[in-house]
Structure formats: C-alpha cells, structure tokens
Design a protein around this motif. Structure first.
Motif, PDB file in Angstrom:
ATOM      1  N   GLU A   7       0.817  -1.252  -0.003  1.00  9.63           N
ATOM      2  CA  GLU A   7       0.084  -0.020   0.088  1.00  9.63           C
ATOM      3  C   GLU A   7       0.882   1.343   0.011  1.00  9.63           C
ATOM      4  O   GLU A   7       0.432   2.231   0.192  1.00  9.63           O
ATOM      5  CB  GLU A   7      -0.947  -0.131   1.315  1.00  9.63           C
ATOM      6  N   LYS A   8       2.424   0.942  -0.108  1.00 12.88           N
ATOM      7  CA  LYS A   8       3.149   2.167  -0.212  1.00 12.88           C
ATOM      8  C   LYS A   8       2.987   2.993  -1.455  1.00 12.88           C
ATOM      9  O   LYS A   8       2.614   2.476  -2.580  1.00 12.88           O
ATOM     10  CB  LYS A   8       4.570   1.641  -0.020  1.00 12.88           C
ATOM     11  N   LYS A   9       3.254   4.264  -1.402  1.00 10.79           N
ATOM     12  CA  LYS A   9       3.392   4.995  -2.701  1.00 10.79           C
ATOM     13  C   LYS A   9       4.850   5.461  -2.801  1.00 10.79           C
ATOM     14  O   LYS A   9       5.630   6.131  -1.935  1.00 10.79           O
ATOM     15  CB  LYS A   9       2.410   6.231  -2.534  1.00 10.79           C
ATOM     16  N   TYR A  10       5.314   5.654  -4.162  1.00  8.49           N
ATOM     17  CA  TYR A  10       6.512   5.916  -4.394  1.00  8.49           C
ATOM     18  C   TYR A  10       6.771   7.102  -5.327  1.00  8.49           C
ATOM     19  O   TYR A  10       5.491   7.356  -6.259  1.00  8.49           O
ATOM     20  CB  TYR A  10       7.465   4.693  -4.964  1.00  8.49           C
ATOM     21  N   LEU A  61       6.712  -9.034 -15.403  1.00  5.83           N
ATOM     22  CA  LEU A  61       7.217  -7.614 -15.234  1.00  5.83           C
ATOM     23  C   LEU A  61       6.963  -6.888 -17.012  1.00  5.83           C
ATOM     24  O   LEU A  61       7.343  -5.573 -16.836  1.00  5.83           O
ATOM     25  CB  LEU A  61       8.545  -7.413 -15.174  1.00  5.83           C
ATOM     26  N   PHE A  62       6.382  -7.507 -17.676  1.00  4.70           N
ATOM     27  CA  PHE A  62       6.074  -6.893 -19.235  1.00  4.70           C
ATOM     28  C   PHE A  62       4.581  -7.161 -19.376  1.00  4.70           C
ATOM     29  O   PHE A  62       4.225  -6.967 -20.800  1.00  4.70           O
ATOM     30  CB  PHE A  62       6.875  -7.484 -20.039  1.00  4.70           C
ATOM     31  N   GLU A  63       3.632  -7.404 -18.305  1.00  4.26           N
ATOM     32  CA  GLU A  63       2.334  -7.480 -18.639  1.00  4.26           C
ATOM     33  C   GLU A  63       1.407  -6.460 -17.952  1.00  4.26           C
ATOM     34  O   GLU A  63       1.830  -5.817 -17.199  1.00  4.26           O
ATOM     35  CB  GLU A  63       2.079  -8.917 -17.977  1.00  4.26           C
ATOM     36  N   GLU A  64       0.150  -6.390 -18.676  1.00  9.08           N
ATOM     37  CA  GLU A  64      -0.596  -5.446 -18.376  1.00  9.08           C
ATOM     38  C   GLU A  64      -0.790  -5.151 -16.877  1.00  9.08           C
ATOM     39  O   GLU A  64      -0.768  -3.979 -16.329  1.00  9.08           O
ATOM     40  CB  GLU A  64      -1.896  -5.416 -18.930  1.00  9.08           C
ATOM     41  N   GLU A  65      -1.126  -6.211 -16.003  1.00  4.79           N
ATOM     42  CA  GLU A  65      -1.326  -6.080 -14.602  1.00  4.79           C
ATOM     43  C   GLU A  65      -0.304  -5.399 -13.799  1.00  4.79           C
ATOM     44  O   GLU A  65      -0.773  -4.771 -13.053  1.00  4.79           O
ATOM     45  CB  GLU A  65      -1.601  -7.570 -14.117  1.00  4.79           C
ATOM     46  N   PHE A  66       0.859  -5.798 -14.178  1.00  2.00           N
ATOM     47  CA  PHE A  66       1.841  -5.135 -13.459  1.00  2.00           C
ATOM     48  C   PHE A  66       2.199  -3.557 -13.561  1.00  2.00           C
ATOM     49  O   PHE A  66       2.299  -2.814 -12.854  1.00  2.00           O
ATOM     50  CB  PHE A  66       3.556  -5.626 -13.964  1.00  2.00           C
ATOM     51  N   PHE A 126       1.417   1.786 -11.594  1.00  4.53           N
ATOM     52  CA  PHE A 126       0.664   3.151 -11.522  1.00  4.53           C
ATOM     53  C   PHE A 126      -0.236   3.424 -10.075  1.00  4.53           C
ATOM     54  O   PHE A 126       0.174   4.674  -9.633  1.00  4.53           O
ATOM     55  CB  PHE A 126      -0.500   3.131 -12.492  1.00  4.53           C
ATOM     56  N   LYS A 127      -0.644   2.242  -9.540  1.00  3.98           N
ATOM     57  CA  LYS A 127      -1.168   2.485  -8.237  1.00  3.98           C
ATOM     58  C   LYS A 127      -0.236   2.779  -6.863  1.00  3.98           C
ATOM     59  O   LYS A 127      -0.589   3.499  -6.310  1.00  3.98           O
ATOM     60  CB  LYS A 127      -1.859   1.086  -8.018  1.00  3.98           C
ATOM     61  N   CYS A 128       1.117   2.265  -7.229  1.00  5.28           N
ATOM     62  CA  CYS A 128       2.180   2.528  -6.374  1.00  5.28           C
ATOM     63  C   CYS A 128       2.849   3.790  -6.307  1.00  5.28           C
ATOM     64  O   CYS A 128       3.769   4.108  -5.867  1.00  5.28           O
ATOM     65  CB  CYS A 128       2.926   1.313  -6.101  1.00  5.28           C
ATOM     66  N   LEU A 129       2.519   4.568  -7.502  1.00  9.07           N
ATOM     67  CA  LEU A 129       2.985   5.812  -7.683  1.00  9.07           C
ATOM     68  C   LEU A 129       2.398   6.954  -6.983  1.00  9.07           C
ATOM     69  O   LEU A 129       1.103   6.942  -7.207  1.00  9.07           O
ATOM     70  CB  LEU A 129       3.323   6.264  -9.054  1.00  9.07           C
ATOM     71  N   THR A 130       2.982   7.972  -6.605  1.00  9.52           N
ATOM     72  CA  THR A 130       2.292   9.259  -6.118  1.00  9.52           C
ATOM     73  C   THR A 130       1.624   9.974  -7.286  1.00  9.52           C
ATOM     74  O   THR A 130       1.851   9.565  -8.298  1.00  9.52           O
ATOM     75  CB  THR A 130       3.415  10.075  -5.286  1.00  9.52           C
TER      76      THR A 130
END
Lengths: 279, 279
Positions: B148-151, B168-173, B178-182
């Motif tokens: 749940e951290k944001k970077y 690491l090259f798939e859509e889900e990743f 995106f979710k983990c970025l500020t």
C-alpha cells in the motif's frame, strides 16, 4: 554430415561477434582488400571487408542516415557534396534524397566493392548511377589534396584507421578537407567507438580545430555490428551549428524526404545524447 | 596444452557474442537461475544470469545512469524510490546519489545474485548496505500488487521477459505500478532492443497508456553486450514531462552528483534521439 556456417569477426583480440550464414553471395579480392558479401539470419545481407563488418541490410539506415542528414539539414542549401568512401552506396543514396543537391562527387578507392554491392546489395547501391552522381575511383586522401573544387558538404564514410584508410584520420587530411569546403561548408566523418577509441575521437577533434573549424560536435548512435556497438560521428562546420538548426524548417523539408531513423528531433538529440565524458 | 577460455552468449539462434575469459570468479545456482561472474579482457567483471550478459564493469555506467537519472531529475523532489530487480546494485548506487531521496525500497527476487555481486562486483553493489536502502528479497510483481506504499519514482531494472520476469512486461504489472506511484510519480523500465523487439516496446507503451499514464517516452542508448547493442528504456510519468525539464536546474543539481554519462543535455538528448520509426 551437416555443417552450420558462421562468420566471426574478432572485434578485439578478446571479443568476437558471430553471425550464422545463410549464404555466401560474393567473395573476391581487390588490390586493396578482401571482399565478402554474405546473407545472414539476423542482419540480412552483410558486406565484409578484410574480415570486418562494414554494413548490413538490417541496420544500415542508422549509419547512412546519421552520417548524412545532420550535416545536410544543418546547411540551409547544400548544392555540392563530396562523399569519400562508402563503396556500398548507402551514403550516396541518402544524399540524393535532398532536392537542393545538384551534384555529388563520389570518391571511392575500390571499384570492386562498388561492383559487388551493385550486384548484391541494390538497396544500398541503388543511386550510384543517378545522373547527379559522379563516381571517381581514386584515393580520397589524394583527391582532397589535389582538387581545386569546393563543396558545401563533405561526408567521410571511411573504414577503421588501418591500412589505406589510416591517412583519413591524420592532420593533413583535415586541412585539405577544410580547403575543399565552401566558406559555410560542413564535414562529417565516422570516428569509431566512444567506448574503445576515445583517444582517436579526441585526436580527430584536435586536428579539426587546428585545421580551422570553429564548430566541432560529436554525435552518438548504435551500429550493432561494430565493436561495442556504441558509435560516433564527428561533425565539423565552418559557420552553421547543428544545435541551432530550426527544427520546424527541418520538419517542413522532411515532408519531401523519406527517412526511417532521422527526424527533426533526432537532428538535435544525437548531439545532446553524447555522453558527458566525451564532451 | 594451453586452452583459451571464452564465454559465448547466443543472443539469437544465429547471433553470438563471445568474450575471452581471464578468470571465472563465481559460479552458482539459485532456485531461480544460474549465476556466473567472470573477469574479461574487454569488459572487466561481467555478471551472467542463465547464460545472458547482465552487466559489465566497463560499460555499466551507461545502463545504470540512464535507467535512473532521467526520471530522478524529471521529478523535482523525489523522496521515496522503489527499485525492482537490479540485484547487482548499480541502479541503487545511482539513486543514492540524489540528496532528496530519503528511502529506497530495493525489491530483488534472488538473494544469491546480491550476495555474489556484493562479494565480486563492489563497484556496483557498494550502496546496497546504505542506511537509506531497505532490501526485500521477494517477487517485484507480487510486491507492487500487495503493497500500500506510494513512491515518487519506480525503476524496473529487470532481465529479459522470460521465466520469472515475464510478468514484469504484462498489463497487470503496469496497473499496479501506477497504483504504487504518487500523483506526480514516474516509472522507468528497461524495454529491450529497438531493433529486435519493436513489438514488445509497442505493447509496453499501450499497457502503460491503459494503466493511466499521460506521458510515455522511449529513450535510446547503446548497451554493448545486449542483443544488437541498441537498447531502449521506457519512461512513464503522471505529471512531469522529461522534455520540459529545466536544463539549468539539472546542471545546478549535478554540481553535487557525480556522473560519467548523464548530464543536462543527455537528459533531453536520449529522448530526442529516439528513431522516428519508434515514435
């Protein structure tokens, strides 16, 4: 028994790049060098001179677009161009694309290379017989020393600085190139690997400065079959700075000129992307 | 009898890059892969995973500076950084150079790679024990799905998309990244060869767009020991466009940060130099 045929180049004593060979299309020897053209799986047809990869169908657009267009689009109206070396014809093909260019003197040492490429690599050699192209089979070093002609752009599409090409990297040659350029002329030369040949790049820069060029800029790119793949061209200009080119103007001109790699952003990017340690 | 020891990587079925080996420093096997560290004449120490060149002492600065600094200098004030992969430590070392960065989560699948590099490649691994670095030996794909951290910045220093790295090259990743970025976060990933893997680069671009990134930019460079040498990173950003960075500001910040390759011009150049056909 079934054999796999591979071509291997020792790029240094301890580094070897090998390509699997589909077919050997040409093998010959001129008074200057051994000439091979092979067909490969990854790079299509490949020209090899004295056991050194020269150009491949798969990636030749990188080399040929970047030796020619940065200079030809920096000069506002290049009319006369001298191409030294580049017997495969790829550089000449790119120069022919520029509508402003009226005549191209194509000075190549080895007629046999041109003949072989005309037969086996037409994608590269296709413009050698263009009426704007005047082909001279002679030594480029001697040519620039003796000619009284002046050119707007001189492109030095030379092999590595060994054997007959050694003089293309020496002080005297750059002085003669300067002499053969118009007052706003530009020259470009391939100047080896920024990883393996930093001393050579520095020497060429100094020679160009001593010859009188006010603007000297390295540009970098990748040439997959050259040692380290990391490659360098040096642009030397009397008047126009490629970094000050008008990108909108280049974009407009490019509507008439087909390229795969080069565009108005690449024009600036290849210079700016030059590593800090090389500047 | 005297033997020459060479290491050869089949970069494709029909392309082979071979380096002469001075010494074999480490050879081992983890639950994920085979690990070798060799000493070579042209590239110094080389890390090899599952018979694939990963990084070399001679040219690692190109890869590690270009995966990290373009994003870290595009973001005006990166404080929290996630590095996925990059067990050699080279990427972490570059991130640590930024005074604004307060914490680095370093998520690497294979502890054995880190151990081997700590012992044999200290030039790269030297900052792994820096107090700002929090090392977690786990799967990066799972990590971004669960945390749940944001970077502010996420750097994906991954191997080729085979085996455990495929995800690491798939859509889900990319959705999870995106979710983990500020809200003004930036991610960078190595995305293979612009000569051999254009489809992959296009797919990654599409996945990033679908994940919600508004700014997606490829950058190009040369990594000598990778297939074709011609290499690509993809930068995806929520807010800041690297092409709009203030070069003077970067120049000022670089007074405190040592680099070999990267500078304020390279920051722009590597994006602009991307070939037309890839844009």
């Amino acid at each position: 028994m079934k054999f796999d045929l591979w071509y291997s180049e020792y790029q240094t004593k301890s580094l070897k790049l090998s390509t699997k060979v589909k077919d050997v299309l040409y093998t010959g020897k001129s008074e200057f060098q051994e000439i091979q053209i092979i067909d490969t799986y990854d790079f299509g047809k490949v020209l090899i001179l004295d056991n050194t990869y020269q150009t491949t169908e798969r990636d030749e657009f990188i080399y040929h677009e970047l030796i020619s267009h940065p200079a030809l689009f920096t000069h506002p109206n290049p009319k006369t161009v001298l191409v030294i070396g580049g017997g495969d014809g790829g550089t000449v093909r790119e120069v022919v694309k520029h509508p402003s260019v009226e005549s191209i003197d194509f000075v190549e040492l080895d007629e046999k290379v041109v003949e072989a490429c005309k037969e086996h690599m037409p994608k590269l050699s296709c413009e050698i017989d263009n009426p704007k192209v005047n082909t001279l089979f002679t030594d480029g070093i001697k040519y620039v020393a003796e000619t009284e002609k002046k050119y707007d752009v001189i492109l030095v599409d030379c092999p590595d600085p060994v054997g007959p090409a050694k003089g293309l990297f020496e002080e005297e040659f750059y002085k003669n190139v300067f002499k053969c350029l118009t007052d706003d002329g530009i020259m470009v030369q391939q100047t080896e690997s920024p990883l393996f040949n930093t001393d050579l790049i520095k020497d060429v820069g100094n020679y160009l400065k001593e010859a009188g060029f006010g603007i000297i800029k390295p540009l970098v790119c990748t040439i997959p079959t050259y040692p380290s793949g990391f490659w360098n061209f040096t642009v030397a200009s009397k008047k126009y700075n490629p970094l000050e080119s008008d990108r909108e103007e280049i974009k407009e001109k490019l509507k008439e000129i087909d390229t795969i790699y080069y565009d108005e952003d690449v024009h600036i990017g290849v210079f700016l992307a030059t590593p800090k340690y090389l500047k």
